[in-house]
Write a protein that holds these residues in place. Structure first.
Motif, short mmCIF file in Angstrom:
data_model
loop_
_atom_site.label_atom_id
_atom_site.label_comp_id
_atom_site.label_asym_id
_atom_site.label_seq_id
_atom_site.Cartn_x
_atom_site.Cartn_y
_atom_site.Cartn_z
N LYS A 81 0.86 -1.19 0.00
CA LYS A 81 0.00 0.00 0.00
C LYS A 81 0.90 1.25 0.00
O LYS A 81 0.55 2.26 -0.62
CB LYS A 81 -0.92 0.00 1.22
CG LYS A 81 -1.69 1.31 1.34
CD LYS A 81 -2.78 1.28 2.39
CE LYS A 81 -3.45 2.65 2.48
NZ LYS A 81 -4.47 2.74 3.49
N GLU B 226 6.73 25.74 6.97
CA GLU B 226 5.50 25.76 7.75
C GLU B 226 5.74 24.99 9.07
O GLU B 226 4.79 24.59 9.74
CB GLU B 226 4.33 25.18 6.97
CG GLU B 226 4.54 23.77 6.44
CD GLU B 226 3.35 23.25 5.68
OE1 GLU B 226 2.25 23.22 6.25
OE2 GLU B 226 3.51 22.88 4.50
N CYS C 232 2.93 24.22 1.53
CA CYS C 232 4.06 23.73 0.73
C CYS C 232 4.42 24.66 -0.41
O CYS C 232 5.36 24.39 -1.16
CB CYS C 232 3.72 22.36 0.15
SG CYS C 232 3.31 21.15 1.38
N SER D 37 -4.37 8.55 8.92
CA SER D 37 -4.12 8.10 7.54
C SER D 37 -2.97 8.87 6.89
O SER D 37 -2.35 8.39 5.95
CB SER D 37 -5.40 8.24 6.71
OG SER D 37 -5.65 9.61 6.47
N SER E 155 -8.10 16.62 -0.25
CA SER E 155 -6.83 17.33 -0.55
C SER E 155 -6.28 16.90 -1.91
O SER E 155 -5.71 17.72 -2.64
CB SER E 155 -5.80 17.12 0.56
OG SER E 155 -5.24 15.82 0.54
N HIS F 299 5.06 19.27 -6.85
CA HIS F 299 5.07 19.10 -5.39
C HIS F 299 4.70 17.64 -5.10
O HIS F 299 3.74 17.13 -5.68
CB HIS F 299 4.06 20.05 -4.73
CG HIS F 299 3.78 19.67 -3.30
ND1 HIS F 299 4.78 19.51 -2.38
CD2 HIS F 299 2.62 19.37 -2.66
CE1 HIS F 299 4.25 19.15 -1.22
NE2 HIS F 299 2.95 19.04 -1.37
N LYS G 7 -0.30 11.00 -10.46
CA LYS G 7 -1.71 11.35 -10.70
C LYS G 7 -1.80 12.73 -11.34
O LYS G 7 -2.61 12.96 -12.27
CB LYS G 7 -2.49 11.38 -9.37
CG LYS G 7 -2.76 10.01 -8.74
CD LYS G 7 -3.47 10.22 -7.39
CE LYS G 7 -3.56 8.97 -6.54
NZ LYS G 7 -4.50 7.98 -7.01
N SER H 191 -1.31 23.63 0.35
CA SER H 191 -2.70 23.51 0.80
C SER H 191 -3.22 24.84 1.33
O SER H 191 -2.47 25.70 1.77
CB SER H 191 -2.80 22.46 1.91
OG SER H 191 -2.72 21.18 1.34
P1 HMG Z 1 -5.64 6.07 2.54
O1 HMG Z 1 -7.11 6.24 2.62
O2 HMG Z 1 -4.97 5.45 3.71
O3 HMG Z 1 -5.17 5.24 1.30
O4 HMG Z 1 -5.03 7.53 2.34
P2 HMG Z 1 -6.03 4.66 0.07
O5 HMG Z 1 -6.95 3.61 0.53
O6 HMG Z 1 -6.56 5.79 -0.77
O7 HMG Z 1 -4.83 3.95 -0.71
C1 HMG Z 1 -3.82 4.71 -1.28
C2 HMG Z 1 -3.44 4.03 -2.60
O8 HMG Z 1 -2.83 2.76 -2.31
C3 HMG Z 1 -4.63 3.73 -3.52
O9 HMG Z 1 -4.18 3.91 -4.85
C4 HMG Z 1 -4.87 2.22 -3.26
O10 HMG Z 1 -5.51 1.56 -4.34
C5 HMG Z 1 -3.44 1.73 -3.10
P3 HMG Z 1 -4.95 4.94 -5.84
O11 HMG Z 1 -6.31 4.41 -6.01
O12 HMG Z 1 -4.95 6.30 -5.12
O13 HMG Z 1 -4.10 4.96 -7.05
N1 HMG Z 1 -3.29 0.48 -2.36
C6 HMG Z 1 -2.44 -0.50 -2.71
N2 HMG Z 1 -1.58 -0.62 -3.75
C7 HMG Z 1 -0.82 -1.75 -3.83
N3 HMG Z 1 -0.91 -2.78 -2.92
C8 HMG Z 1 -1.75 -2.69 -1.88
C9 HMG Z 1 -2.56 -1.52 -1.73
N4 HMG Z 1 -3.49 -1.12 -0.82
C10 HMG Z 1 -3.93 0.12 -1.22
N5 HMG Z 1 -1.81 -3.69 -1.00
C11 HMG Z 1 -3.93 9.48 1.58
C12 HMG Z 1 -4.13 7.98 1.36
C13 HMG Z 1 -2.93 9.98 0.58
C14 HMG Z 1 -5.26 10.22 1.40
C15 HMG Z 1 -3.40 9.69 3.04
O14 HMG Z 1 -2.12 9.13 3.18
C16 HMG Z 1 -3.33 11.16 3.46
O15 HMG Z 1 -4.29 11.72 3.96
N6 HMG Z 1 -2.15 11.83 3.26
C17 HMG Z 1 -1.95 13.23 3.62
C18 HMG Z 1 -2.62 14.18 2.66
C19 HMG Z 1 -1.90 14.39 1.37
O16 HMG Z 1 -0.74 14.04 1.22
N7 HMG Z 1 -2.58 15.03 0.39
C20 HMG Z 1 -1.99 15.30 -0.90
C21 HMG Z 1 -2.58 16.54 -1.58
S1 HMG Z 1 -2.50 17.98 -0.52
C22 HMG Z 1 -0.81 18.46 -0.61
O17 HMG Z 1 -0.09 17.99 -1.44
C23 HMG Z 1 -0.32 19.45 0.39
C24 HMG Z 1 0.49 18.88 1.53
O18 HMG Z 1 1.79 18.52 1.10
C25 HMG Z 1 0.55 19.91 2.68
C26 HMG Z 1 1.00 21.33 2.40
O19 HMG Z 1 0.69 21.94 1.38
O20 HMG Z 1 1.63 21.88 3.30
C27 HMG Z 1 -0.15 17.65 2.13
#
Ligand code: HMG
Length: 394
Positions: free
Chosen positions: A37, A84, A116, A153, A206, A238, A247, A314
């Motif tokens: 994952k 930040e 970021c 998460s 996000s 980023h 993506k 964000s």
């Molecule tokens: P989640 O709900 O734990 O994960 O949260 P999921 O269920 O969506 O799974 C993630 C991916 O893994 C999916 O792939 C699954 O299919 C896959 P996708 O469909 O997305 O392509 N998966 C697997 N693949 C292979 N083998 C397996 C398996 N199981 C699942 N066994 C989430 C994921 C990113 C939402 C969470 O980690 C999170 O909340 N992260 C923090 C927020 C974040 O990074 N947001 C990004 C956009 S905002 C941003 O970039 C700004 C930021 O940097 C802050 C700032 O600006 O200061 C965050």
């Protein structure tokens, strides 16, 4: 005869990270889930974990120290510190770095914040300073420690790193081109209220907000006369986790109607993901760690290549812009040093990671002497009389 337009951009770039590392298999094992994952699903293998005597100042000073060692501090009259993960509400983290590196007193030093995105604001401000007087040199430092609550998460997307770069006229690495596209939207996709040491996030929202902002910034970039998608060779995003860049790039290809197949799309971003996959999110440093990772790719000659940058913070603010890699850029890279920084981190297990994570909230301002843990050149030595103390270790 008209004068040549002034070329301004990144003259040198360097990187640092925390000196301990958690392999995400440790986290997956604790959670009882398949590590793929993380390794495959979000595209992260490790996360850098600061020791109790490491923070944005120690990482920022280490990254910037490499630039000063090579070019000297003379002529650097502006130091912009983007973060930040601030360590004081008033005094800039940059002033601590300025002191640690022994920089000259005729210098303006300031800290910038917008999640970021702020290192890109610093870059744009630096370009403006140099455009006004081409003798100016601006040192930009981007440093962050990405922290989410334990067992949340967001936890696998933590990390830590700093990137420093020098902005000058006639840059040796990457000339930044003038057209940019901007996008701002007042949202709560990710934020950190003053009373919390860890970020709050609406994860799925996000991701959608990031992609929507990409479309907004790209659309304005095009409307303002930016180059066509086909005239951009590589892309640097980023990277809160590296799969986000995949993506985003797929989405941009769709918006631009590129017609590139999957392999061609991946080839445009693959090399930019290597460092972030191993450090984890470093918030505002992450896109510039991506740039360094791209430049360090020894299988590609990028001279004359145009890079498209998408910087997202964000909250949210984003910018799309481009830069052109300069002839001879390879001579300035520090590939072996950068690889050694990642490879020499001390591997820690889940229990140690958890205790380090919890220890952050124990620092409340009482006098404290911090145990010596880091193997880096600077350390946070502790607090006396409510003042943070830093020191060189070598
Ligand atoms: P989640 O709900 O734990 O994960 O949260 P999921 O269920 O969506 O799974 C993630 C991916 O893994 C999916 O792939 C699954 O299919 C896959 P996708 O469909 O997305 O392509 N998966 C697997 N693949 C292979 N083998 C397996 C398996 N199981 C699942 N066994 C989430 C994921 C990113 C939402 C969470 O980690 C999170 O909340 N992260 C923090 C927020 C974040 O990074 N947001 C990004 C956009 S905002 C941003 O970039 C700004 C930021 O940097 C802050 C700032 O600006 O200061 C965050």
């Amino acid at each position: 005869m008209s004068a040549q337009p002034l070329r301004i951009g990144i003259h040198d770039i360097s990187f640092a990270t925390a000196h301990q590392v958690l392999d995400l298999s440790e986290l997956a094992e604790h959670q009882g889930i398949d590590v793929n994952k993380y390794y495959v699903g979000i595209g992260q293998s490790e996360m850098s974990m600061p020791a109790a005597d490491e923070d944005i100042v120690t990482m920022g000073a280490e990254a910037a120290g490499r630039i000063i060692d090579r070019h000297g501090a003379e002529g650097i009259r502006t130091l912009l510190f983007a973060t930040e993960s601030g360590i004081d509400q008033s005094k800039s983290a940059g002033v601590f770095v300025h002191g640690l590196l022994g920089m000259g007193e005729n210098c303006r030093v300031v800290e910038l914040k917008q999640a970021c995105y702020s290192a890109t604001a610093a870059l744009q401000f630096a370009l403006g300073i140099v455009a006004r007087d081409p003798r100016e040199k601006v040192l930009v430092i981007a440093a962050d420690v990405a922290r989410y609550a334990l067992d949340s998460s967001g936890e696998p997307t933590q990390g830590a790193a700093a990137v420093a770069f020098l902005v000058t006229a006639d840059p040796a690495l990457v000339e930044i081109e003038p057209v940019t596209g901007l996008h701002t939207d007042d949202i709560h996709d990710f934020w950190r209220p003053n009373h919390l040491s860890t970020a709050l996030v609406d994860g799925k929202y996000s991701l959608a907000a990031y992609l929507r902002s990409l479309e907004g910034a790209w659309t304005e970039y095009q409307a303002r006369g930016g180059v066509a998608f086909d005239d951009i060779d590589r892309f640097c995003y980023h990277q809160p986790f590296t799969k986000m860049a995949v993506k985003a790039h797929d989405r941009l290809n769709t918006i631009a109607g590129s017609g590139l197949d999957r392999d061609a799309r991946r080839a445009q971003i693959a090399a930019s993901l290597d460092i972030n996959r191993r450090t984890g999110n470093s918030y505002t440093a992450s896109i510039y760690a991506g740039l360094l990772s791209l430049l360090n790719d020894d299988e590609a000659d990028l001279e004359g290549s145009r890079i498209g940058f998408f910087s997202y913070g964000s909250g949210s603010v984003s910018e799309f812009f481009t830069g052109v890699v300069q002839p001879g850029y390879r001579a300035l890279l520090r590939r072996d040093e950068d690889a050694a920084l990642l490879d020499s981190r001390v591997a820690i297990g889940y229990a140690r990671y958890r205790s380090l994570h919890e220890a952050v909230d124990e620092v409340r301002g009482e006098d404290v002497v911090t145990a010596r843990e880091t193997t880096g050149p600077f350390r946070f030595a502790g607090i006396t009389d409510q003042m943070r103390r830093y020191e060189r270790t070598r």
